[in-house]
Design a protein around this motif. Structure first.
Motif, PDB file in Angstrom:
ATOM      1  N   ILE A  70      -2.336  -2.793  -4.055  1.00 20.83           N
ATOM      2  CA  ILE A  70      -2.560  -2.243  -5.393  1.00 20.83           C
ATOM      3  C   ILE A  70      -3.332  -0.933  -5.302  1.00 20.83           C
ATOM      4  O   ILE A  70      -3.032   0.044  -6.008  1.00 20.83           O
ATOM      5  CB  ILE A  70      -3.313  -3.261  -6.284  1.00 20.83           C
ATOM      6  CG1 ILE A  70      -2.395  -4.426  -6.656  1.00 20.83           C
ATOM      7  CG2 ILE A  70      -3.852  -2.587  -7.553  1.00 20.83           C
ATOM      8  CD1 ILE A  70      -3.084  -5.534  -7.432  1.00 20.83           C
ATOM      9  N   GLU A  71      -4.323  -0.902  -4.438  1.00 17.73           N
ATOM     10  CA  GLU A  71      -5.151   0.301  -4.308  1.00 17.73           C
ATOM     11  C   GLU A  71      -4.333   1.504  -3.831  1.00 17.73           C
ATOM     12  O   GLU A  71      -4.707   2.652  -4.061  1.00 17.73           O
ATOM     13  CB  GLU A  71      -6.315   0.044  -3.353  1.00 17.73           C
ATOM     14  CG  GLU A  71      -7.272  -1.055  -3.789  1.00 17.73           C
ATOM     15  CD  GLU A  71      -7.914  -0.770  -5.142  1.00 17.73           C
ATOM     16  OE1 GLU A  71      -7.950   0.396  -5.564  1.00 17.73           O
ATOM     17  OE2 GLU A  71      -8.375  -1.734  -5.792  1.00 17.73           O
ATOM     18  N   LEU A  72      -3.202   1.260  -3.188  1.00 18.05           N
ATOM     19  CA  LEU A  72      -2.330   2.362  -2.770  1.00 18.05           C
ATOM     20  C   LEU A  72      -1.538   2.925  -3.936  1.00 18.05           C
ATOM     21  O   LEU A  72      -0.961   4.015  -3.840  1.00 18.05           O
ATOM     22  CB  LEU A  72      -1.365   1.883  -1.674  1.00 18.05           C
ATOM     23  CG  LEU A  72      -1.995   1.426  -0.351  1.00 18.05           C
ATOM     24  CD1 LEU A  72      -0.925   0.860   0.581  1.00 18.05           C
ATOM     25  CD2 LEU A  72      -2.732   2.580   0.314  1.00 18.05           C
ATOM     26  N   GLY A  73      -1.494   2.161  -5.060  1.00 18.59           N
ATOM     27  CA  GLY A  73      -0.822   2.645  -6.264  1.00 18.59           C
ATOM     28  C   GLY A  73       0.685   2.610  -6.206  1.00 18.59           C
ATOM     29  O   GLY A  73       1.357   3.282  -6.996  1.00 18.59           O
ATOM     30  N   GLU A  74       1.256   1.801  -5.280  1.00 25.33           N
ATOM     31  CA  GLU A  74       2.701   1.726  -5.149  1.00 25.33           C
ATOM     32  C   GLU A  74       3.200   0.334  -5.525  1.00 25.33           C
ATOM     33  O   GLU A  74       2.526  -0.671  -5.299  1.00 25.33           O
ATOM     34  CB  GLU A  74       3.121   2.051  -3.713  1.00 25.33           C
ATOM     35  CG  GLU A  74       2.733   3.455  -3.264  1.00 25.33           C
ATOM     36  CD  GLU A  74       3.114   3.725  -1.817  1.00 25.33           C
ATOM     37  OE1 GLU A  74       3.596   2.777  -1.156  1.00 25.33           O
ATOM     38  OE2 GLU A  74       2.938   4.872  -1.366  1.00 25.33           O
ATOM     39  N   TYR A  75       4.413   0.297  -6.087  1.00 29.85           N
ATOM     40  CA  TYR A  75       5.042  -0.972  -6.464  1.00 29.85           C
ATOM     41  C   TYR A  75       4.996  -1.942  -5.284  1.00 29.85           C
ATOM     42  O   TYR A  75       5.344  -1.591  -4.166  1.00 29.85           O
ATOM     43  CB  TYR A  75       6.491  -0.708  -6.873  1.00 29.85           C
ATOM     44  CG  TYR A  75       7.290  -1.954  -7.205  1.00 29.85           C
ATOM     45  CD1 TYR A  75       7.491  -2.334  -8.524  1.00 29.85           C
ATOM     46  CD2 TYR A  75       7.852  -2.743  -6.200  1.00 29.85           C
ATOM     47  CE1 TYR A  75       8.239  -3.459  -8.837  1.00 29.85           C
ATOM     48  CE2 TYR A  75       8.589  -3.873  -6.500  1.00 29.85           C
ATOM     49  CZ  TYR A  75       8.787  -4.235  -7.816  1.00 29.85           C
ATOM     50  OH  TYR A  75       9.512  -5.361  -8.113  1.00 29.85           O
TER      51      TYR A  75
END
Length: 326
Positions: free
Chosen positions: A154-159
Protein backbone atom coordinates in the motif's frame (compact mmCIF):
# COMPACT_ATOMS: atom_id res chain seq x y z
CA UNK A 1 -13.08 9.17 -2.46
CA UNK A 2 -15.33 8.89 -5.49
CA UNK A 3 -16.83 5.50 -6.42
CA UNK A 4 -18.98 5.11 -9.52
CA UNK A 5 -20.15 2.52 -12.00
CA UNK A 6 -22.31 2.31 -15.10
CA UNK A 7 -23.68 -0.51 -17.26
CA UNK A 8 -23.58 -0.59 -21.02
CA UNK A 9 -27.05 0.16 -22.38
CA UNK A 10 -28.28 1.76 -19.16
CA UNK A 11 -28.66 5.53 -18.96
CA UNK A 12 -26.97 7.26 -16.06
CA UNK A 13 -24.86 5.75 -13.32
CA UNK A 14 -25.60 2.53 -11.51
CA UNK A 15 -24.10 4.34 -8.54
CA UNK A 16 -21.99 7.47 -8.09
CA UNK A 17 -20.95 8.28 -4.54
CA UNK A 18 -18.58 10.99 -3.35
CA UNK A 19 -17.54 9.90 0.14
CA UNK A 20 -15.21 11.61 2.64
CA UNK A 21 -11.79 9.98 2.73
CA UNK A 22 -11.46 10.29 6.49
CA UNK A 23 -12.99 7.95 9.05
CA UNK A 24 -15.96 9.88 10.48
CA UNK A 25 -17.82 7.93 13.22
CA UNK A 26 -20.86 10.24 13.32
CA UNK A 27 -21.24 10.92 9.62
CA UNK A 28 -24.72 10.44 8.18
CA UNK A 29 -25.65 6.98 6.92
CA UNK A 30 -27.29 6.87 3.48
CA UNK A 31 -28.99 3.85 1.89
CA UNK A 32 -30.26 3.43 -1.68
CA UNK A 33 -31.87 0.68 -3.74
CA UNK A 34 -32.26 0.25 -7.49
CA UNK A 35 -34.21 -2.52 -9.26
CA UNK A 36 -34.28 -3.13 -13.04
CA UNK A 37 -36.25 -5.97 -14.64
CA UNK A 38 -36.22 -5.12 -18.33
CA UNK A 39 -34.42 -7.26 -20.89
CA UNK A 40 -31.51 -7.61 -21.28
CA UNK A 41 -30.82 -6.35 -17.73
CA UNK A 42 -32.07 -8.00 -14.53
CA UNK A 43 -30.61 -6.19 -11.53
CA UNK A 44 -31.21 -5.49 -7.86
CA UNK A 45 -28.68 -3.14 -6.30
CA UNK A 46 -28.55 -2.12 -2.62
CA UNK A 47 -25.96 0.24 -1.23
CA UNK A 48 -24.93 1.95 1.99
CA UNK A 49 -22.54 4.89 2.33
CA UNK A 50 -21.09 6.92 5.18
CA UNK A 51 -17.82 8.64 6.06
CA UNK A 52 -14.98 6.54 4.60
CA UNK A 53 -17.24 3.59 3.72
CA UNK A 54 -19.22 2.39 0.71
CA UNK A 55 -20.96 -1.01 0.78
CA UNK A 56 -22.92 -2.60 -2.06
CA UNK A 57 -24.79 -5.83 -2.72
CA UNK A 58 -25.81 -6.40 -6.32
CA UNK A 59 -27.69 -9.31 -7.92
CA UNK A 60 -27.25 -9.28 -11.71
CA UNK A 61 -28.12 -11.35 -14.73
CA UNK A 62 -27.77 -10.21 -18.36
CA UNK A 63 -29.38 -11.86 -21.38
CA UNK A 64 -26.47 -10.73 -23.58
CA UNK A 65 -22.76 -10.12 -22.85
CA UNK A 66 -22.54 -6.65 -21.29
CA UNK A 67 -19.76 -4.27 -20.28
CA UNK A 68 -19.59 -2.70 -16.82
CA UNK A 69 -17.44 0.39 -16.28
CA UNK A 70 -16.15 1.24 -12.80
CA UNK A 71 -14.04 4.11 -11.55
CA UNK A 72 -12.43 4.83 -8.19
CA UNK A 73 -10.84 8.17 -7.32
CA UNK A 74 -8.79 8.13 -4.13
CA UNK A 75 -6.97 5.47 -2.12
CA UNK A 76 -9.24 2.61 -1.11
CA UNK A 77 -9.07 -0.87 0.38
CA UNK A 78 -11.80 -3.13 -0.99
CA UNK A 79 -13.19 -6.40 0.30
CA UNK A 80 -14.65 -8.10 -2.77
CA UNK A 81 -16.92 -11.14 -2.98
CA UNK A 82 -18.35 -12.69 -6.13
CA UNK A 83 -20.90 -15.52 -6.19
CA UNK A 84 -22.04 -16.92 -9.51
CA UNK A 85 -23.78 -19.85 -11.21
CA UNK A 86 -25.47 -20.74 -14.45
CA UNK A 87 -29.04 -19.45 -14.46
CA UNK A 88 -30.15 -23.02 -15.26
CA UNK A 89 -28.36 -24.64 -12.30
CA UNK A 90 -30.65 -26.79 -10.20
CA UNK A 91 -29.82 -24.94 -6.96
CA UNK A 92 -31.35 -21.73 -8.29
CA UNK A 93 -33.97 -20.31 -5.97
CA UNK A 94 -33.09 -22.32 -2.88
CA UNK A 95 -33.14 -20.16 0.27
CA UNK A 96 -29.70 -19.08 1.47
CA UNK A 97 -27.94 -20.98 -1.34
CA UNK A 98 -25.54 -18.18 -2.21
CA UNK A 99 -24.63 -19.45 -5.65
CA UNK A 100 -22.58 -22.47 -6.59
CA UNK A 101 -19.20 -20.81 -7.20
CA UNK A 102 -17.54 -18.05 -5.25
CA UNK A 103 -14.31 -16.16 -4.75
CA UNK A 104 -13.02 -13.29 -2.63
CA UNK A 105 -9.96 -11.16 -1.98
CA UNK A 106 -8.84 -7.90 -0.37
CA UNK A 107 -7.33 -5.27 -2.65
CA UNK A 108 -5.70 -1.88 -2.40
CA UNK A 109 -7.03 0.25 -5.25
CA UNK A 110 -5.66 3.76 -5.84
CA UNK A 111 -7.29 5.97 -8.45
CA UNK A 112 -8.22 3.69 -11.34
CA UNK A 113 -10.83 3.04 -14.03
CA UNK A 114 -11.58 -0.23 -15.74
CA UNK A 115 -14.14 -2.00 -17.87
CA UNK A 116 -14.97 -5.70 -17.87
CA UNK A 117 -17.48 -7.96 -19.54
CA UNK A 118 -20.26 -9.77 -17.73
CA UNK A 119 -21.18 -13.05 -19.41
CA UNK A 120 -24.75 -13.76 -20.42
CA UNK A 121 -27.11 -16.12 -18.60
CA UNK A 122 -25.02 -16.20 -15.43
CA UNK A 123 -26.56 -15.27 -12.07
CA UNK A 124 -24.05 -13.07 -10.22
CA UNK A 125 -24.15 -11.74 -6.69
CA UNK A 126 -21.52 -9.11 -5.90
CA UNK A 127 -20.83 -8.00 -2.36
CA UNK A 128 -18.40 -5.12 -2.17
CA UNK A 129 -17.00 -3.11 0.73
CA UNK A 130 -14.94 -0.05 -0.21
CA UNK A 131 -13.02 1.55 2.65
CA UNK A 132 -10.93 4.66 2.50
CA UNK A 133 -7.35 3.98 3.56
CA UNK A 134 -7.99 5.98 6.72
CA UNK A 135 -11.08 3.89 7.56
CA UNK A 136 -9.20 0.61 6.99
CA UNK A 137 -6.37 1.62 9.31
CA UNK A 138 -8.90 2.60 11.97
CA UNK A 139 -10.23 -0.96 11.85
CA UNK A 140 -6.86 -2.74 11.66
CA UNK A 141 -3.76 -1.08 13.05
CA UNK A 142 -1.25 -0.10 10.39
CA UNK A 143 1.53 -1.94 12.26
CA UNK A 144 -0.39 -5.18 12.81
CA UNK A 145 1.46 -8.33 11.77
CA UNK A 146 -1.80 -9.54 10.20
CA UNK A 147 -1.16 -7.49 7.06
CA UNK A 148 2.42 -6.23 7.13
CA UNK A 149 3.21 -7.29 3.54
CA UNK A 150 -0.06 -5.82 2.30
CA UNK A 151 0.67 -2.52 4.08
CA UNK A 152 4.15 -2.45 2.55
CA UNK A 153 2.54 -2.69 -0.89
CA UNK A 154 0.00 0.00 0.00
CA UNK A 155 2.80 2.39 0.88
CA UNK A 156 4.11 2.01 -2.68
CA UNK A 157 0.79 3.44 -3.90
CA UNK A 158 0.26 0.75 -6.55
CA UNK A 159 -2.73 -1.54 -7.12
CA UNK A 160 -2.23 -4.77 -5.17
CA UNK A 161 -4.14 -7.79 -3.89
CA UNK A 162 -3.67 -9.30 -0.44
CA UNK A 163 -3.34 -12.72 -2.08
CA UNK A 164 -2.15 -13.40 -5.60
CA UNK A 165 -5.05 -15.85 -6.00
CA UNK A 166 -8.71 -15.47 -5.05
CA UNK A 167 -10.05 -17.95 -2.49
CA UNK A 168 -13.40 -19.68 -1.98
CA UNK A 169 -15.85 -17.98 0.36
CA UNK A 170 -16.29 -19.93 3.60
CA UNK A 171 -19.53 -20.57 5.45
CA UNK A 172 -18.48 -18.11 8.17
CA UNK A 173 -17.99 -15.35 5.58
CA UNK A 174 -21.36 -16.16 4.02
CA UNK A 175 -23.03 -15.91 7.43
CA UNK A 176 -21.52 -12.47 8.09
CA UNK A 177 -22.48 -11.19 4.62
CA UNK A 178 -26.03 -12.47 5.06
CA UNK A 179 -26.18 -10.79 8.46
CA UNK A 180 -25.16 -7.42 6.97
CA UNK A 181 -27.51 -7.70 3.99
CA UNK A 182 -30.48 -8.53 6.22
CA UNK A 183 -29.70 -6.12 9.08
CA UNK A 184 -32.92 -4.52 10.39
CA UNK A 185 -31.28 -1.88 12.57
CA UNK A 186 -31.45 1.78 11.60
CA UNK A 187 -29.28 4.86 12.08
CA UNK A 188 -26.51 4.65 14.66
CA UNK A 189 -27.35 1.07 15.59
CA UNK A 190 -26.93 0.03 11.97
CA UNK A 191 -23.61 1.86 11.80
CA UNK A 192 -22.32 -0.04 14.86
CA UNK A 193 -23.65 -3.34 13.51
CA UNK A 194 -22.12 -2.77 10.05
CA UNK A 195 -18.70 -1.78 11.35
CA UNK A 196 -18.59 -4.79 13.71
CA UNK A 197 -19.52 -7.19 10.90
CA UNK A 198 -16.98 -5.64 8.50
CA UNK A 199 -14.24 -6.20 11.07
CA UNK A 200 -15.38 -9.80 11.56
CA UNK A 201 -15.45 -10.38 7.80
CA UNK A 202 -11.95 -8.94 7.38
CA UNK A 203 -10.73 -11.21 10.17
CA UNK A 204 -11.98 -14.32 8.33
CA UNK A 205 -10.49 -13.08 5.06
CA UNK A 206 -7.09 -12.25 6.56
CA UNK A 207 -6.95 -15.64 8.28
CA UNK A 208 -7.64 -17.52 5.05
CA UNK A 209 -5.74 -15.35 2.57
CA UNK A 210 -2.62 -15.23 4.72
CA UNK A 211 -2.46 -19.02 4.81
CA UNK A 212 -3.29 -19.32 8.52
CA UNK A 213 -6.59 -21.02 7.73
CA UNK A 214 -7.29 -24.28 5.91
CA UNK A 215 -5.14 -24.79 2.84
CA UNK A 216 -7.40 -24.73 -0.18
CA UNK A 217 -7.51 -27.36 -2.89
CA UNK A 218 -8.92 -26.34 -6.23
CA UNK A 219 -12.56 -27.51 -6.55
CA UNK A 220 -14.01 -27.43 -10.02
CA UNK A 221 -17.24 -27.66 -11.96
CA UNK A 222 -20.03 -29.90 -10.75
CA UNK A 223 -18.18 -30.75 -7.50
CA UNK A 224 -19.20 -27.35 -6.14
CA UNK A 225 -22.87 -27.97 -6.86
CA UNK A 226 -22.59 -31.41 -5.27
CA UNK A 227 -21.11 -29.87 -2.12
CA UNK A 228 -23.93 -27.32 -2.05
CA UNK A 229 -26.39 -30.18 -2.43
CA UNK A 230 -24.71 -32.06 0.43
CA UNK A 231 -25.12 -29.04 2.68
CA UNK A 232 -28.82 -28.82 1.78
CA UNK A 233 -29.28 -32.52 2.61
CA UNK A 234 -27.64 -32.03 6.01
CA UNK A 235 -29.66 -28.90 6.72
CA UNK A 236 -32.90 -30.77 6.01
CA UNK A 237 -31.97 -34.02 7.82
CA UNK A 238 -29.56 -33.08 10.62
CA UNK A 239 -31.74 -34.79 13.25
CA UNK A 240 -31.06 -38.18 11.62
CA UNK A 241 -28.26 -37.35 9.17
CA UNK A 242 -26.94 -39.84 6.64
CA UNK A 243 -23.49 -41.27 7.21
CA UNK A 244 -20.75 -39.62 5.17
CA UNK A 245 -20.60 -42.75 3.06
CA UNK A 246 -24.33 -42.60 2.32
CA UNK A 247 -24.21 -38.84 1.78
CA UNK A 248 -21.38 -39.19 -0.72
CA UNK A 249 -23.45 -41.71 -2.68
CA UNK A 250 -26.55 -39.52 -2.54
CA UNK A 251 -24.85 -36.43 -3.98
CA UNK A 252 -22.59 -38.34 -6.37
CA UNK A 253 -19.25 -37.34 -4.85
CA UNK A 254 -16.66 -39.77 -3.54
CA UNK A 255 -16.22 -39.82 0.21
CA UNK A 256 -12.74 -38.27 0.22
CA UNK A 257 -13.85 -35.35 -1.95
CA UNK A 258 -16.90 -34.87 0.24
CA UNK A 259 -14.88 -34.68 3.46
CA UNK A 260 -12.01 -32.60 2.07
CA UNK A 261 -14.14 -30.45 -0.23
CA UNK A 262 -16.77 -29.67 2.42
CA UNK A 263 -14.11 -28.45 4.81
CA UNK A 264 -12.33 -26.36 2.17
CA UNK A 265 -15.44 -24.88 0.57
CA UNK A 266 -17.53 -24.17 3.66
CA UNK A 267 -14.75 -23.81 6.24
CA UNK A 268 -16.24 -26.48 8.52
CA UNK A 269 -16.26 -30.28 8.65
CA UNK A 270 -19.40 -32.31 7.92
CA UNK A 271 -19.51 -33.47 11.55
CA UNK A 272 -19.09 -29.95 12.95
CA UNK A 273 -21.75 -28.61 10.58
CA UNK A 274 -24.27 -31.19 11.85
CA UNK A 275 -23.30 -30.27 15.42
CA UNK A 276 -23.82 -26.57 14.69
CA UNK A 277 -27.28 -27.18 13.24
CA UNK A 278 -28.29 -29.33 16.21
CA UNK A 279 -26.94 -26.96 18.85
CA UNK A 280 -28.42 -23.80 17.33
CA UNK A 281 -31.82 -25.48 17.06
CA UNK A 282 -31.49 -26.80 20.61
CA UNK A 283 -30.82 -23.29 21.88
CA UNK A 284 -33.90 -22.00 20.04
CA UNK A 285 -36.11 -24.76 21.42
CA UNK A 286 -34.89 -24.13 24.98
CA UNK A 287 -35.25 -20.35 24.90
CA UNK A 288 -38.09 -19.70 22.48
CA UNK A 289 -40.21 -22.85 22.70
CA UNK A 290 -39.48 -23.45 26.41
CA UNK A 291 -39.15 -27.19 25.83
CA UNK A 292 -37.69 -29.45 28.48
CA UNK A 293 -34.12 -30.65 28.15
CA UNK A 294 -35.27 -34.20 27.45
CA UNK A 295 -37.64 -32.98 24.71
CA UNK A 296 -34.92 -30.87 23.11
CA UNK A 297 -32.44 -33.72 23.28
CA UNK A 298 -34.77 -36.01 21.34
CA UNK A 299 -35.88 -33.31 18.90
CA UNK A 300 -32.33 -32.57 17.73
CA UNK A 301 -31.35 -36.21 17.32
CA UNK A 302 -29.76 -37.43 20.56
CA UNK A 303 -30.69 -40.88 21.89
CA UNK A 304 -29.40 -40.09 25.39
CA UNK A 305 -29.95 -36.84 27.27
CA UNK A 306 -26.54 -37.06 28.96
CA UNK A 307 -24.77 -37.10 25.58
CA UNK A 308 -26.80 -34.06 24.54
CA UNK A 309 -25.86 -32.15 27.71
CA UNK A 310 -22.15 -32.92 27.20
CA UNK A 311 -22.30 -31.77 23.55
CA UNK A 312 -24.27 -28.64 24.47
CA UNK A 313 -21.79 -27.61 27.17
CA UNK A 314 -18.86 -28.22 24.83
CA UNK A 315 -20.47 -26.04 22.14
CA UNK A 316 -21.83 -23.14 24.25
CA UNK A 317 -19.62 -23.34 27.35
CA UNK A 318 -22.49 -23.97 29.77
CA UNK A 319 -24.95 -26.83 30.33
CA UNK A 320 -28.50 -26.58 28.95
CA UNK A 321 -29.91 -26.37 32.47
CA UNK A 322 -28.09 -23.07 33.06
CA UNK A 323 -29.18 -21.60 29.72
CA UNK A 324 -32.78 -22.59 30.43
CA UNK A 325 -32.67 -20.74 33.79
CA UNK A 326 -31.90 -17.37 32.15
Amino acid sequence: MLVKSRIEGLEGWLFKEDIPDTYIPNYKLEEKELAIAEKPIHLLNRQLATGGLFMMQSEIRFDIPTQIYTEVVGETVTSQFIFYKQASDKLKGKPNALYGRSRHNIRYIPTTANEHEIKQDIDYMYFLIVLSKDYYFNLIDRHSLLHEDFVRDIELGEYTSFSSEDFFVTLEMRRVIDDMVNCRQQGELKRIHTEARILELLMYQLEQLSGKGQEQELIRGDDILKLENAREVLRARYVTPPTQKDLSREVGLNEFKLRRGFKEYFGITVYDYITRLRMEEAKRLLLDERQSISEVSANVGFSHQNNFSIAFKKYFGLPPSELKSY
